[in-house]
Design a protein around this motif. Structure first.
Motif, mmCIF file in Angstrom:
data_model
loop_
_atom_site.group_PDB
_atom_site.id
_atom_site.type_symbol
_atom_site.label_atom_id
_atom_site.label_comp_id
_atom_site.label_asym_id
_atom_site.label_seq_id
_atom_site.Cartn_x
_atom_site.Cartn_y
_atom_site.Cartn_z
ATOM 1 N N ASN A 105 51.857 -45.254 15.070
ATOM 2 C CA ASN A 105 52.166 -46.082 13.909
ATOM 3 C C ASN A 105 52.398 -45.137 12.739
ATOM 4 O O ASN A 105 52.134 -43.929 12.845
ATOM 5 C CB ASN A 105 51.056 -47.095 13.616
ATOM 6 N N GLY A 106 52.895 -45.658 11.633
ATOM 7 C CA GLY A 106 53.229 -44.767 10.533
ATOM 8 C C GLY A 106 52.965 -45.357 9.174
ATOM 9 O O GLY A 106 53.155 -46.562 8.950
ATOM 10 N N THR A 107 52.509 -44.512 8.260
ATOM 11 C CA THR A 107 52.377 -44.879 6.855
ATOM 12 C C THR A 107 52.919 -43.729 6.027
ATOM 13 O O THR A 107 52.747 -42.558 6.381
ATOM 14 C CB THR A 107 50.911 -45.134 6.450
ATOM 15 N N ALA A 108 53.579 -44.061 4.943
ATOM 16 C CA ALA A 108 54.111 -43.036 4.053
ATOM 17 C C ALA A 108 53.856 -43.449 2.613
ATOM 18 O O ALA A 108 53.836 -44.645 2.292
ATOM 19 C CB ALA A 108 55.602 -42.832 4.285
ATOM 20 N N SER A 109 53.662 -42.469 1.767
ATOM 21 C CA SER A 109 53.395 -42.746 0.359
ATOM 22 C C SER A 109 53.769 -41.548 -0.491
ATOM 23 O O SER A 109 54.120 -40.483 0.018
ATOM 24 C CB SER A 109 51.913 -43.077 0.160
ATOM 25 N N ASN A 110 53.633 -41.740 -1.801
ATOM 26 C CA ASN A 110 53.835 -40.633 -2.728
ATOM 27 C C ASN A 110 52.640 -39.686 -2.756
ATOM 28 O O ASN A 110 52.634 -38.712 -3.495
ATOM 29 C CB ASN A 110 54.138 -41.160 -4.133
ATOM 30 N N GLY A 111 51.632 -39.973 -1.949
ATOM 31 C CA GLY A 111 50.433 -39.141 -1.878
ATOM 32 C C GLY A 111 49.327 -39.640 -2.773
ATOM 33 O O GLY A 111 48.147 -39.601 -2.411
ATOM 34 N N LEU A 112 49.676 -40.161 -3.926
ATOM 35 C CA LEU A 112 48.673 -40.619 -4.893
ATOM 36 C C LEU A 112 48.012 -41.918 -4.452
ATOM 37 O O LEU A 112 46.872 -42.199 -4.847
ATOM 38 C CB LEU A 112 49.329 -40.823 -6.263
ATOM 39 N N LEU A 113 48.684 -42.697 -3.647
ATOM 40 C CA LEU A 113 48.203 -44.020 -3.248
ATOM 41 C C LEU A 113 47.828 -44.094 -1.773
ATOM 42 O O LEU A 113 47.495 -45.163 -1.269
ATOM 43 C CB LEU A 113 49.284 -45.072 -3.545
ATOM 44 N N HIS A 114 47.862 -42.970 -1.093
ATOM 45 C CA HIS A 114 47.762 -42.998 0.364
ATOM 46 C C HIS A 114 46.404 -43.478 0.863
ATOM 47 O O HIS A 114 46.322 -44.381 1.706
ATOM 48 C CB HIS A 114 48.061 -41.615 0.942
ATOM 49 N N ASP A 115 45.348 -42.902 0.352
ATOM 50 C CA ASP A 115 44.014 -43.279 0.823
ATOM 51 C C ASP A 115 43.711 -44.738 0.532
ATOM 52 O O ASP A 115 43.107 -45.440 1.355
ATOM 53 C CB ASP A 115 42.949 -42.385 0.186
ATOM 54 N N GLU A 116 44.140 -45.210 -0.630
ATOM 55 C CA GLU A 116 43.894 -46.601 -0.994
ATOM 56 C C GLU A 116 44.679 -47.537 -0.069
ATOM 57 O O GLU A 116 44.162 -48.574 0.365
ATOM 58 C CB GLU A 116 44.286 -46.840 -2.454
ATOM 59 N N MET A 117 45.916 -47.172 0.246
ATOM 60 C CA MET A 117 46.708 -47.963 1.184
ATOM 61 C C MET A 117 46.028 -48.043 2.546
ATOM 62 O O MET A 117 45.893 -49.133 3.132
ATOM 63 C CB MET A 117 48.106 -47.366 1.338
ATOM 64 N N LEU A 118 45.572 -46.899 3.064
ATOM 65 C CA LEU A 118 44.892 -46.895 4.353
ATOM 66 C C LEU A 118 43.617 -47.733 4.308
ATOM 67 O O LEU A 118 43.264 -48.390 5.286
ATOM 68 C CB LEU A 118 44.560 -45.465 4.770
ATOM 69 N N GLY A 119 42.946 -47.712 3.191
ATOM 70 C CA GLY A 119 41.742 -48.519 3.041
ATOM 71 C C GLY A 119 42.011 -49.999 3.231
ATOM 72 O O GLY A 119 41.272 -50.699 3.934
ATOM 73 N N ALA A 145 74.571 -32.371 -2.623
ATOM 74 C CA ALA A 145 73.290 -33.033 -2.355
ATOM 75 C C ALA A 145 72.416 -33.084 -3.596
ATOM 76 O O ALA A 145 72.538 -32.271 -4.512
ATOM 77 C CB ALA A 145 72.557 -32.299 -1.240
ATOM 78 N N THR A 146 71.510 -34.052 -3.586
ATOM 79 C CA THR A 146 70.516 -34.215 -4.645
ATOM 80 C C THR A 146 69.132 -34.068 -4.034
ATOM 81 O O THR A 146 68.853 -34.663 -2.987
ATOM 82 C CB THR A 146 70.638 -35.612 -5.294
ATOM 83 N N ARG A 147 68.273 -33.298 -4.683
ATOM 84 C CA ARG A 147 66.926 -33.094 -4.149
ATOM 85 C C ARG A 147 66.108 -34.376 -4.294
ATOM 86 O O ARG A 147 66.202 -35.088 -5.303
ATOM 87 C CB ARG A 147 66.227 -31.944 -4.874
ATOM 88 N N LEU A 148 65.300 -34.662 -3.272
ATOM 89 C CA LEU A 148 64.450 -35.847 -3.262
ATOM 90 C C LEU A 148 63.064 -35.518 -3.800
ATOM 91 O O LEU A 148 62.527 -34.441 -3.545
ATOM 92 C CB LEU A 148 64.318 -36.395 -1.845
ATOM 93 N N ARG A 149 62.474 -36.485 -4.496
ATOM 94 C CA ARG A 149 61.118 -36.333 -4.998
ATOM 95 C C ARG A 149 60.455 -37.696 -5.026
ATOM 96 O O ARG A 149 61.049 -38.671 -5.498
ATOM 97 C CB ARG A 149 61.126 -35.734 -6.408
ATOM 98 N N VAL A 150 59.236 -37.774 -4.489
ATOM 99 C CA VAL A 150 58.503 -39.042 -4.475
ATOM 100 C C VAL A 150 58.127 -39.452 -5.888
ATOM 101 O O VAL A 150 58.197 -38.649 -6.824
ATOM 102 C CB VAL A 150 57.247 -38.942 -3.580
ATOM 103 N N SER A 151 57.700 -40.697 -6.032
ATOM 104 C CA SER A 151 57.345 -41.224 -7.342
ATOM 105 C C SER A 151 56.006 -40.674 -7.824
ATOM 106 O O SER A 151 55.256 -40.043 -7.068
ATOM 107 C CB SER A 151 57.263 -42.753 -7.287
#
Length: 266
Positions: free
Chosen positions: A246-260, A146-152
């Protein structure tokens, strides 16, 4: 912290069994398909895979409850397995290889049941992703390979890749204008659909994704994989986890802006 590795190993066994059953009927000319009351399709493979998983769980974890898309809830208690036997049935019945079995273990805690184990297995793509709470998220052919996953680490919306399923749900909810504004703000959009955008967020190949209408079995496994990869998974209301419908997913850095964007004209 509890050790969920035994549960994760079991989830892989369940996914192996489901993969064998679903691949056996994939592209079968005599595949039986029915229409459910909500007008979505269900195939004989959906039902067979869920029955198979339930049978395994009844033997291996008889005290745990099971919630599945095709046969509802069975059992009670603080541990609940949540199963979508084929996420992407419309693709499955048309011979498109983008579909997966989603298996999650949820445990009762503050704020209700929360996912602690998740496996997403897409055998027609030759891919599998998984995570356990506190142990990270991975992709590969097996637990030992396996390879460990990491968001952008993309931090600007103008550099972001945005994945979604369709336009119709956003229009039905009156969120289409905000959705379209978001598509104009990002670098790239693709309609991959279903489980795959969430797995690509976890892998770091997509930065944000969102769907306007989902069930718990569509989200539970995805949520733990995204969060264990370092990302965020919430509803459109910003509530963490898979309970908002409903669902939204992000790398965390863009999450609030996406929800906006997705809530701005709602």
């Amino acid at each position: 912290m509890p050790d969920y590795r035994d549960d994760l190993r079991l989830a892989h066994v369940l996914a192996d069994a489901a993969d064998a059953a679903t691949m056996d009927r994939f592209k079968a000319l005599d595949l039986k398909v029915e229409t459910k009351p909500d007008m979505t399709p269900v195939s004989e493979a959906d039902k067979a895979a869920e029955e198979l998983i339930r049978g395994h769980l009844q033997r291996a974890r008889p005290r745990d409850a099971v919630l599945g898309e095709e046969y509802g809830i069975e059992g009670t208690g603080p541990r609940r397995w949540v199963v979508d036997p084929i996420d992407g049935t419309k693709n499955y019945v048309r011979g498109v290889p983008v579909w997966a079995t989603l298996i999650s273990l949820m445990e009762a805690g503050e704020g209700g049941y929360q996912p602690v184990v998740g496996v997403v297995s897409a055998p027609a793509l030759g891919r599998r992703w998984w995570a356990a709470k506190g142990h990270g998220a991975f992709t590969g052919r097996s637990l030992s390979s396996a390879t460990r996953l990491r968001v952008s680490s993309v931090s600007r919306m103008s550099d972001a890749s945005f994945a979604y399923s369709s336009l119709s749900g956003w229009e039905d909810q009156g969120r289409l204008d905000g959705f379209l504004d978001l598509t104009k703000a990002v670098w790239r959009t693709r309609g991959y659909g279903d489980f795959w955008p969430y797995m690509m967020v976890a892998e770091g190949s997509v930065d944000i994704c969102a769907e306007p209408e989902l069930s718990l079995w569509d989200m539970a496994a995805n949520a733990i994989i995204v969060t264990e990869a370092g990302g965020m998974f919430t509803g459109l209301d910003g509530r963490p986890g898979p309970h908002s419908g409903n669902g939204t997913a992000s790398n965390g850095l863009l999450h609030d802006e996406m929800l906006g964007y997705l809530n701005q004209r709602y």
